[in-house]
Structure formats: structure tokens, C-alpha cells
Design an enzyme around this catalytic site. Structure first.
Site, PDB file in Angstrom:
ATOM      1  N   ASP A  31      16.367 -23.003   2.300  1.00 43.55           N
ATOM      2  CA  ASP A  31      15.464 -22.449   1.296  1.00 43.55           C
ATOM      3  C   ASP A  31      15.307 -20.941   1.547  1.00 43.55           C
ATOM      4  O   ASP A  31      15.153 -20.491   2.693  1.00 43.55           O
ATOM      5  CB  ASP A  31      14.100 -23.151   1.408  1.00 43.55           C
ATOM      6  CG  ASP A  31      13.211 -22.901   0.203  1.00 43.55           C
ATOM      7  OD1 ASP A  31      12.892 -23.869  -0.497  1.00 43.55           O
ATOM      8  OD2 ASP A  31      12.826 -21.734  -0.027  1.00 43.55           O
ATOM      9  N   ASN A  87       9.458 -32.419  -5.470  1.00 44.67           N
ATOM     10  CA  ASN A  87       8.560 -32.125  -6.570  1.00 44.67           C
ATOM     11  C   ASN A  87       9.314 -32.543  -7.825  1.00 44.67           C
ATOM     12  O   ASN A  87      10.294 -31.899  -8.208  1.00 44.67           O
ATOM     13  CB  ASN A  87       8.226 -30.624  -6.609  1.00 44.67           C
ATOM     14  CG  ASN A  87       7.374 -30.209  -5.429  1.00 44.67           C
ATOM     15  OD1 ASN A  87       6.499 -30.946  -5.001  1.00 44.67           O
ATOM     16  ND2 ASN A  87       7.626 -29.031  -4.895  1.00 44.67           N
ATOM     17  N   GLN A  94       7.290 -28.681  -9.502  1.00 42.94           N
ATOM     18  CA  GLN A  94       8.716 -28.326  -9.488  1.00 42.94           C
ATOM     19  C   GLN A  94       8.917 -27.009 -10.230  1.00 42.94           C
ATOM     20  O   GLN A  94       8.566 -26.886 -11.404  1.00 42.94           O
ATOM     21  CB  GLN A  94       9.552 -29.428 -10.139  1.00 42.94           C
ATOM     22  CG  GLN A  94      11.059 -29.152 -10.076  1.00 42.94           C
ATOM     23  CD  GLN A  94      11.890 -30.278 -10.687  1.00 42.94           C
ATOM     24  OE1 GLN A  94      11.354 -31.281 -11.183  1.00 42.94           O
ATOM     25  NE2 GLN A  94      13.207 -30.134 -10.657  1.00 42.94           N
ATOM     26  N   HIS A 100      15.953 -31.355  -6.352  1.00 44.71           N
ATOM     27  CA  HIS A 100      16.190 -30.932  -4.968  1.00 44.71           C
ATOM     28  C   HIS A 100      15.187 -31.615  -4.054  1.00 44.71           C
ATOM     29  O   HIS A 100      13.994 -31.641  -4.325  1.00 44.71           O
ATOM     30  CB  HIS A 100      16.098 -29.412  -4.810  1.00 44.71           C
ATOM     31  CG  HIS A 100      14.865 -28.798  -5.405  1.00 44.71           C
ATOM     32  ND1 HIS A 100      14.719 -28.615  -6.758  1.00 44.71           N
ATOM     33  CD2 HIS A 100      13.727 -28.343  -4.837  1.00 44.71           C
ATOM     34  CE1 HIS A 100      13.535 -28.060  -6.996  1.00 44.71           C
ATOM     35  NE2 HIS A 100      12.907 -27.903  -5.845  1.00 44.71           N
ATOM     36  N   HIS A 102      13.314 -31.512  -0.531  1.00 46.66           N
ATOM     37  CA  HIS A 102      12.936 -30.573   0.529  1.00 46.66           C
ATOM     38  C   HIS A 102      12.959 -31.293   1.871  1.00 46.66           C
ATOM     39  O   HIS A 102      12.373 -32.378   1.997  1.00 46.66           O
ATOM     40  CB  HIS A 102      11.491 -30.078   0.325  1.00 46.66           C
ATOM     41  CG  HIS A 102      11.277 -29.210  -0.871  1.00 46.66           C
ATOM     42  ND1 HIS A 102      11.175 -27.844  -0.787  1.00 46.66           N
ATOM     43  CD2 HIS A 102      11.120 -29.508  -2.187  1.00 46.66           C
ATOM     44  CE1 HIS A 102      10.941 -27.329  -1.989  1.00 46.66           C
ATOM     45  NE2 HIS A 102      10.908 -28.325  -2.861  1.00 46.66           N
TER      46      HIS A 102
HETATM   47  P1  5GP Z   1      10.208 -26.459  -6.110  1.00 46.74           P
HETATM   48  O1  5GP Z   1       8.844 -25.850  -6.246  1.00 46.74           O
HETATM   49  O2  5GP Z   1      10.999 -26.343  -7.388  1.00 46.74           O
HETATM   50  O3  5GP Z   1      10.183 -27.852  -5.548  1.00 46.74           O
HETATM   51  O4  5GP Z   1      10.927 -25.607  -4.989  1.00 46.74           O
HETATM   52  C1  5GP Z   1      11.884 -24.632  -5.262  1.00 46.74           C
HETATM   53  C2  5GP Z   1      12.311 -24.060  -3.920  1.00 46.74           C
HETATM   54  O5  5GP Z   1      13.489 -23.329  -4.129  1.00 46.74           O
HETATM   55  C3  5GP Z   1      11.293 -23.107  -3.311  1.00 46.74           C
HETATM   56  O6  5GP Z   1      10.966 -23.580  -2.002  1.00 46.74           O
HETATM   57  C4  5GP Z   1      12.006 -21.767  -3.298  1.00 46.74           C
HETATM   58  O7  5GP Z   1      11.714 -21.019  -2.136  1.00 46.74           O
HETATM   59  C5  5GP Z   1      13.459 -22.165  -3.363  1.00 46.74           C
HETATM   60  N1  5GP Z   1      14.320 -21.226  -4.067  1.00 46.74           N
HETATM   61  C6  5GP Z   1      14.096 -20.671  -5.289  1.00 46.74           C
HETATM   62  N2  5GP Z   1      15.127 -19.888  -5.638  1.00 46.74           N
HETATM   63  C7  5GP Z   1      16.031 -19.948  -4.626  1.00 46.74           C
HETATM   64  C8  5GP Z   1      17.314 -19.348  -4.413  1.00 46.74           C
HETATM   65  O8  5GP Z   1      17.843 -18.591  -5.225  1.00 46.74           O
HETATM   66  N3  5GP Z   1      17.944 -19.650  -3.241  1.00 46.74           N
HETATM   67  C9  5GP Z   1      17.404 -20.498  -2.319  1.00 46.74           C
HETATM   68  N4  5GP Z   1      18.113 -20.733  -1.216  1.00 46.74           N
HETATM   69  N5  5GP Z   1      16.203 -21.077  -2.488  1.00 46.74           N
HETATM   70  C10 5GP Z   1      15.521 -20.809  -3.624  1.00 46.74           C
END
Ligand code: 5GP
Ligand code: ZN
Length: 141
Positions: A31, A87, A94, A100, A102
Site C-alpha cells: 500500500d 472495504n 472503499q 482489494h 488489505h
Molecule cells: P480502500 O479505502 O479503497 O479500501 O483502500 C484503498 C487503499 O489503496 C488505501 O490504503 C490507499 O493507501 C491505497 N492506494 C490508493 N492509491 C494507491 C496507489 O496508487 N498505489 C498503491 N500502492 N496504493 C494505493
């Protein structure tokens, strides 16, 4: 592939990512804004928004990758435990609309919380309510 999806970009090699596991169907990478050292995301290579958009085979591949990576991440950062979670939908937090999982390393005394805190106020449900909900879930499959 979805044009404005960062995870599709990482899988396609168009956006830099610290990839830690790759198969024909699943990719995992660190992440970019980690909640803990080693925070890893496990994603299907095809763009799907929510868990129920995945075929059973693809869902199995995602879970197999989580199963493989969780101990590897723990070992890499010497974690005591992990929180493994999705999420699933914007109301659940999300932000990236590409499924995805985590893998978040956890450490004794890290100041974090268990997954029980994520859903807000706990409902007060009677046995009848629980029976009806269980019936509805069984009927909805
Ligand atoms: P969500 O809130 O959708 O479950 O989590 C999205 C996750 O993706 C977050 O923890 C954020 O830090 C990560 N993330 C967002 N954009 C990028 C990216 O371009 N590269 C990487 N490696 N992680 C990302
Ligand atoms: Zn995508």
C-alpha cells in the site's frame, strides 16, 4: 482494465508499484500509504468493483493469495498478528473501486483496534430479529 483505476495501472505496469506476488489472476503490492509497515493489498488482475462481482474461481484465487501472503508479510516485518479485511463498497469505506484485500500487520500495543469497531453503533437485536435475518440470508443465496 479500467482507464482511471490506479490498481489496473499497477497491474499493467503503467504506475509504479512494489509488487510482492503475481500470478495470472492475482497481484499483491505494498500500500502506498500504509497503516503499518508491510501493509499489503491483494487484488484480482481483472477490474471488478466488489466481492460479489468476482467469479467463485477468482474469489478463490484472491483468498489463496491472502492465505499465502499473510504469513509472509508477518514474517517480513516481524508482526505479532494481522488484520485482513475488505472495504466492500463505498458505504464501507472503499475508496478504490477495484476489489482489494488489505493485509495489515499488527503489533502488540500498536494502539489500533479490532475489526469490531468498524460498523458504528451496535444494534440491539432480539432473537426473533436474528432468526428472521438468518432466514433472509439463507433465502438470498
Ligand atoms: P480502500 O479505502 O479503497 O479500501 O483502500 C484503498 C487503499 O489503496 C488505501 O490504503 C490507499 O493507501 C491505497 N492506494 C490508493 N492509491 C494507491 C496507489 O496508487 N498505489 C498503491 N500502492 N496504493 C494505493
Ligand atoms: Zn482496476
Amino acid at each position: 482494465m479500467s482507464a482511471d483505476c490506479p490498481f489496473c495501472g499497477i497491474i499493467a505496469g503503467e504506475i509504479p508499484g512494489r509488487i510482492v506476488h503475481e500470478t495470472d489472476t492475482v497481484t499483491a503490492f505494498l500500500d502506498a500509504n500504509p497503516l503499518a509497515p508491510g501493509h499489503t493489498l491483494v487484488v484480482p488482475n481483472d477490474h471488478h468493483e466488489r466481492l460479489d462481482d468476482l467469479s467463485e474461481d477468482l474469489a478463490s484465487d484472491v483468498f489463496a493469495a491472502l492465505h499465502r501472503l499473510t504469513p509472509a508479510v508477518e514474517a517480513a516485518v516481524d508482526a505479532d498478528a494481522t488484520t485482513v479485511a475488505f472495504n466492500n463498497g463505498s458505504a464501507a469505506g472503499q475508496e478504490v473501486p477495484h476489489v482489494h484485500g488489505h493485509v495489515i500487520p499488527r503489533f502488540e500495543g500498536d494502539g489500533g483496534a479490532p475489526i469490531h469497531v468498524v460498523a458504528g453503533d451496535r444494534p440491539d437485536l432480539a432473537d426473533d430479529d436474528l432468526d428472521r435475518i438468518a432466514d433472509d440470508v439463507r433465502d438470498s443465496q
